[in-house]
Each structure stands twice: as C-alpha cells, then as structure tokens.
Design a protein around this motif. Structure first.
Motif, mmCIF file in Angstrom:
data_model
loop_
_atom_site.group_PDB
_atom_site.id
_atom_site.type_symbol
_atom_site.label_atom_id
_atom_site.label_comp_id
_atom_site.label_asym_id
_atom_site.label_seq_id
_atom_site.Cartn_x
_atom_site.Cartn_y
_atom_site.Cartn_z
ATOM 1 N N TRP A 80 58.076 25.836 57.401
ATOM 2 C CA TRP A 80 58.010 27.115 58.220
ATOM 3 C C TRP A 80 57.769 26.486 59.735
ATOM 4 N N PHE A 81 56.582 25.763 59.825
ATOM 5 C CA PHE A 81 56.293 25.247 61.128
ATOM 6 C C PHE A 81 57.269 24.126 61.736
ATOM 7 N N HIS A 141 40.834 37.602 52.104
ATOM 8 C CA HIS A 141 41.810 38.061 53.324
ATOM 9 C C HIS A 141 43.338 37.150 53.057
ATOM 10 N N PRO A 142 44.240 37.875 53.846
ATOM 11 C CA PRO A 142 45.461 37.369 53.799
ATOM 12 C C PRO A 142 45.443 36.021 54.323
ATOM 13 N N PRO A 143 46.561 35.065 54.327
ATOM 14 C CA PRO A 143 46.818 33.856 54.911
ATOM 15 C C PRO A 143 46.576 33.957 56.291
ATOM 16 N N GLY A 144 45.860 33.027 57.086
ATOM 17 C CA GLY A 144 45.363 33.101 58.528
ATOM 18 C C GLY A 144 44.425 32.006 58.750
ATOM 19 N N ILE A 145 43.879 31.891 59.959
ATOM 20 C CA ILE A 145 43.072 30.740 60.294
ATOM 21 C C ILE A 145 41.750 31.129 59.689
ATOM 22 N N ALA A 146 41.161 29.940 59.215
ATOM 23 C CA ALA A 146 40.035 29.921 58.567
ATOM 24 C C ALA A 146 38.861 28.965 59.299
ATOM 25 N N ASN A 203 43.456 42.349 57.744
ATOM 26 C CA ASN A 203 42.597 41.074 57.593
ATOM 27 C C ASN A 203 41.421 41.330 56.485
ATOM 28 N N ARG A 204 41.003 42.498 56.221
ATOM 29 C CA ARG A 204 39.937 42.799 55.581
ATOM 30 C C ARG A 204 38.555 42.160 56.329
ATOM 31 N N GLY A 205 38.571 42.491 57.467
ATOM 32 C CA GLY A 205 37.220 41.818 58.215
ATOM 33 C C GLY A 205 37.828 41.360 59.438
ATOM 34 N N SER A 206 36.869 40.865 60.333
ATOM 35 C CA SER A 206 37.245 40.051 61.485
ATOM 36 C C SER A 206 37.819 38.830 61.334
ATOM 37 N N GLY A 207 38.696 38.207 62.534
ATOM 38 C CA GLY A 207 39.110 37.076 61.996
ATOM 39 C C GLY A 207 40.217 36.767 63.574
ATOM 40 N N ILE A 208 40.916 35.648 63.377
ATOM 41 C CA ILE A 208 41.721 35.256 64.529
ATOM 42 C C ILE A 208 42.785 36.099 64.482
ATOM 43 N N PHE A 243 54.972 36.880 73.066
ATOM 44 C CA PHE A 243 54.499 36.967 71.761
ATOM 45 C C PHE A 243 55.347 37.024 70.671
ATOM 46 N N THR A 244 55.148 36.325 69.766
ATOM 47 C CA THR A 244 55.970 36.447 68.339
ATOM 48 C C THR A 244 55.265 37.749 67.455
ATOM 49 N N GLN A 245 56.245 37.975 66.537
ATOM 50 C CA GLN A 245 55.762 39.057 65.488
ATOM 51 C C GLN A 245 55.020 38.379 64.712
ATOM 52 N N PRO A 246 54.090 39.046 64.189
ATOM 53 C CA PRO A 246 53.053 38.429 63.210
ATOM 54 C C PRO A 246 53.955 37.583 62.130
ATOM 55 N N ILE A 247 53.385 36.306 61.940
ATOM 56 C CA ILE A 247 54.109 35.211 61.067
ATOM 57 C C ILE A 247 53.999 35.366 59.544
ATOM 58 N N PHE A 248 53.006 36.053 59.112
ATOM 59 C CA PHE A 248 52.725 36.327 57.757
ATOM 60 C C PHE A 248 53.368 37.761 57.426
ATOM 61 N N ASP A 249 52.958 38.012 55.831
ATOM 62 C CA ASP A 249 53.701 39.284 55.506
ATOM 63 C C ASP A 249 52.977 40.347 55.961
ATOM 64 N N GLU A 250 51.578 40.507 56.503
ATOM 65 C CA GLU A 250 50.900 41.511 56.936
ATOM 66 C C GLU A 250 50.903 41.578 58.490
ATOM 67 N N PRO A 251 50.470 42.641 58.937
ATOM 68 C CA PRO A 251 50.214 42.433 60.616
ATOM 69 C C PRO A 251 49.119 41.910 61.265
ATOM 70 N N THR A 252 49.022 40.597 61.019
ATOM 71 C CA THR A 252 47.646 39.908 61.191
ATOM 72 C C THR A 252 47.963 38.943 62.519
#
Length: 353
Positions: free
Chosen positions: A19-20, A68-73, A220-225, A296-305
């Motif tokens: 995808w990237f 968390h859903p996929p994202g920056i860890a 995101n079920r909590g704080s995050g990037i 700005f892009t739309q969210p890149i994963f399934d959820e609005p994160t």
C-alpha cells in the motif's frame, strides 16, 4: 533531535508495504521475520517506516493490536549523544524499555535505546555511529524529503501533563498554542519543538465531548498519534501524483479559496493550481512568498484514526535573507478542523455536545 524511523503495527506487513509503495510512492527497502513477527521497511527521501505484523500471539504487535487499531506504536528520534539522552530521560522519571545497544544494518551502525512514551506509545532513540553512504540509489526522485511533524492526541485534561512530560523527558519546549472552536465542536493544541534539530511534536486534547479528537480517542481506544506531516518541495506535483495512485484527500470547499483571495494581496504564480489541487494556504505577514501549503489525506486504516498530511514550506527573500515558512498557520489549522468535521458529519459521529 530529529525524527528517525517510525514503527507501525499493522495486520499484515506485506499488504501494508504494498500500500505504501503503490499509494504513497515509497520504496521497499528491507523485509524480515522471526518466530513471531513479520517486518517490512519502506522509505522515501529521509523518511523511513517500519511495518510490523504478528505471526503468533507472542508478537509485541499482537499485544498492541489487542488494544488499538493499526497505527503508530513508536516514534523514533535521532540524537547526538544517546548516553546523555537516556541518562537525562531516566533521571526525569522515564521508563527505560530497552537499554542502549549497538545495531548493525545495511544502512550502517547505530546505537539504540527505547523509552516508554505517553500512553502506549514508545520512543526509540537512535545515534548513528557510522552510516553507509554507499548504498545504491534507485535514480528515482523521492516524493518526500523529511518528516515535518508528528501529532499526538491525548485524553481531555491531559494536555498540560503531556506537555510537561515531553519537556522533562525529551527536552521539547512549547511554541504555538491553538484553541479552535466552531459551532459544532472544539479542541486545544500545544505545538512542541526541540531546540536541537527542530523536531516538531504538536499535542492535542478535545475541548468538547463530540470533538474530532475525542472521536480519534474513542476509535483508537486511548491516546495515540493522529497524523504525521511529510514535507515536500513540490506539493502540487506530489498531490497530482498521489491522486493518480488513488490516494483520497479531505475535500476543501471552493469558498475557502475565494475568501483567501479577498483577504490576501499576494498570490503566487501557481495559485490556480494550488486551488485546483485543494491545497490549504497560509502566508507570513512579513514574508508573503514564504507560504505554508498543506493537504490532508483521509484516514488510511478502516477506523477514523491515523492520516497523513503533505506539507510544503516555501522560502521568501526578506532583506537579503531567505525566510522559510515556519510554525503552523492558524487559518490552515481551523480549515483542517472544519474539513474533519464535515467527514464526521458524513460518518454520523458529530452530534450535539
């Protein structure tokens, strides 16, 4: 201090790698796996992402993705003296997750250490010992030059504590602050910047229960990037390229550009292309040609994160000196806020506060 590698935890590292490459024009540079985790690395210019997915429940990616859903860890920072950086962080109360160790890769030799960040985020500190400058180049120009800034969203009431944490642990200092409020919702933001290298790390908190920041925190079920800005020298050309690849962006109403034209005396030669590309624009009063251009892009994963920002900081000549657009334009910040609100309305997640 500058940004280094960024670690994403994803469902499938190879799918995310593809995808990237296809949507953002990155290059695949490495792939590996161990008994529990599959990892792929991609790059563009000085931007490097590590994409890891679980092969078994023993994977750190599996543990993270339970919550968390996929994202920056992990957000990596490049430091000049890792021993000093780790000692200062530990003395200020940081949790050291991984002590300093040497790591030899095709890119060179590095010293690495990892500390716990805000919430479930971590920060890898990297000091190059000897970089391999002889790695073969592909000959293809990269779309992006570097990571401009990374944005952290925290729970309501945590902004001042998070700002204090990044001041004490990593040496960031507060710069601009924003209080954005519309008829529908609100947020508060504090821009943090590092004096050594200029890494920018804005932190947001919701200022209303229906804020887009709260929507992110809930999904995101909590704080995050929340998002990361990738800097380019030609935003109109890059956006044209990315749209041709199928990358979706947040739409901007035509009234945004007509209102800007009424307020601004200076318009660049490529103003029509900027407007047609739906790129947001802001000017510095003392150097109008030093424009801040963002999209700005739309969210890149399934959820609005998580989503990406593409940014160009133009340079202007003022009194014989070059001035580059700095900071974060208040007009663009509000325009982004309103654009995400419109997407919230489409999702049905923007309700009366």
């Amino acid at each position: 201090m500058e940004f280094d590698r960024i670690l994403f935890y994803v469902e499938n590292a190879k799918v995310s790698r593809d995808w990237f490459v296809s949507h953002l024009g990155f290059k695949s540079i490495a792939g590996s796996s161990n008994s529990h985790t599959s990892t792929e690395s991609v790059s563009s210019g000085n931007v490097c992402f590590v994409l890891s997915s679980p092969l078994t429940p023993a994977s750190p990616a599996a543990s993270w993705l339970k919550f968390h859903p996929p994202g920056i860890a992990d957000v990596g920072f490049r430091v000049k003296n890792i021993e000093l950086a780790v000692a200062r962080a530990a003395a200020a109360g940081a949790q050291i997750l991984e002590p300093i160790q040497k790591n030899l890769t095709a890119a060179g030799c590095f010293k690495l250490a990892k500390i716990a960040g805000w919430g479930d985020l971590s920060h890898t500190l990297v000091e190059p010992i000897e970089e391999n400058l002889a790695l073969p180049a592909s000959g293809k120009l990269s779309l992006f030059t570097l990571i401009d800034h990374v944005v952290l969203n925290v729970e309501s009431g945590d902004l001042s504590s998070a700002v204090s944490w990044y001041q004490k642990i990593l040496g960031f200092t507060p710069q601009q602050n924003f209080d954005i409020k519309t008829e529908n919702s609100a947020l508060r933001s504090q821009v943090m910047m590092h004096a050594e290298g200029g890494a920018q790390f804005p932190i947001n908190e919701p200022a209303s229960t229906n804020s887009q920041i709260q929507e992110f925190l809930s999904a995101n079920r909590g704080s995050g990037i929340q998002h990361m800005a990738l800097q380019t020298a030609n935003i109109v050309g890059v956006v044209t390229d990315l749209r041709s690849r199928g990358l979706p962006f947040l739409p901007v109403p035509l009234t945004y550009y007509s209102e800007l034209q009424q307020r601004q005396n200076y318009l660049p030669a490529d103003w029509r292309a900027i407007a047609e590309s739906q790129v947001l624009a802001d000017w510095q009063e003392d150097a109008p040609a030093a424009m801040l251009l963002q999209i700005f892009t739309q969210p890149i994963f399934d959820e609005p994160t998580f989503f990406f920002e593409i940014i160009e900081r133009r340079v202007s000549l003022v009194n014989g000196k070059q001035v580059q657009a700095g900071g974060f334009g208040a007009g663009n910040f509000r325009a982004l806020f309103e654009a995400i609100e419109r997407e919230q309305m489409k999702r049905g997640s923007l309700i009366d506060d």
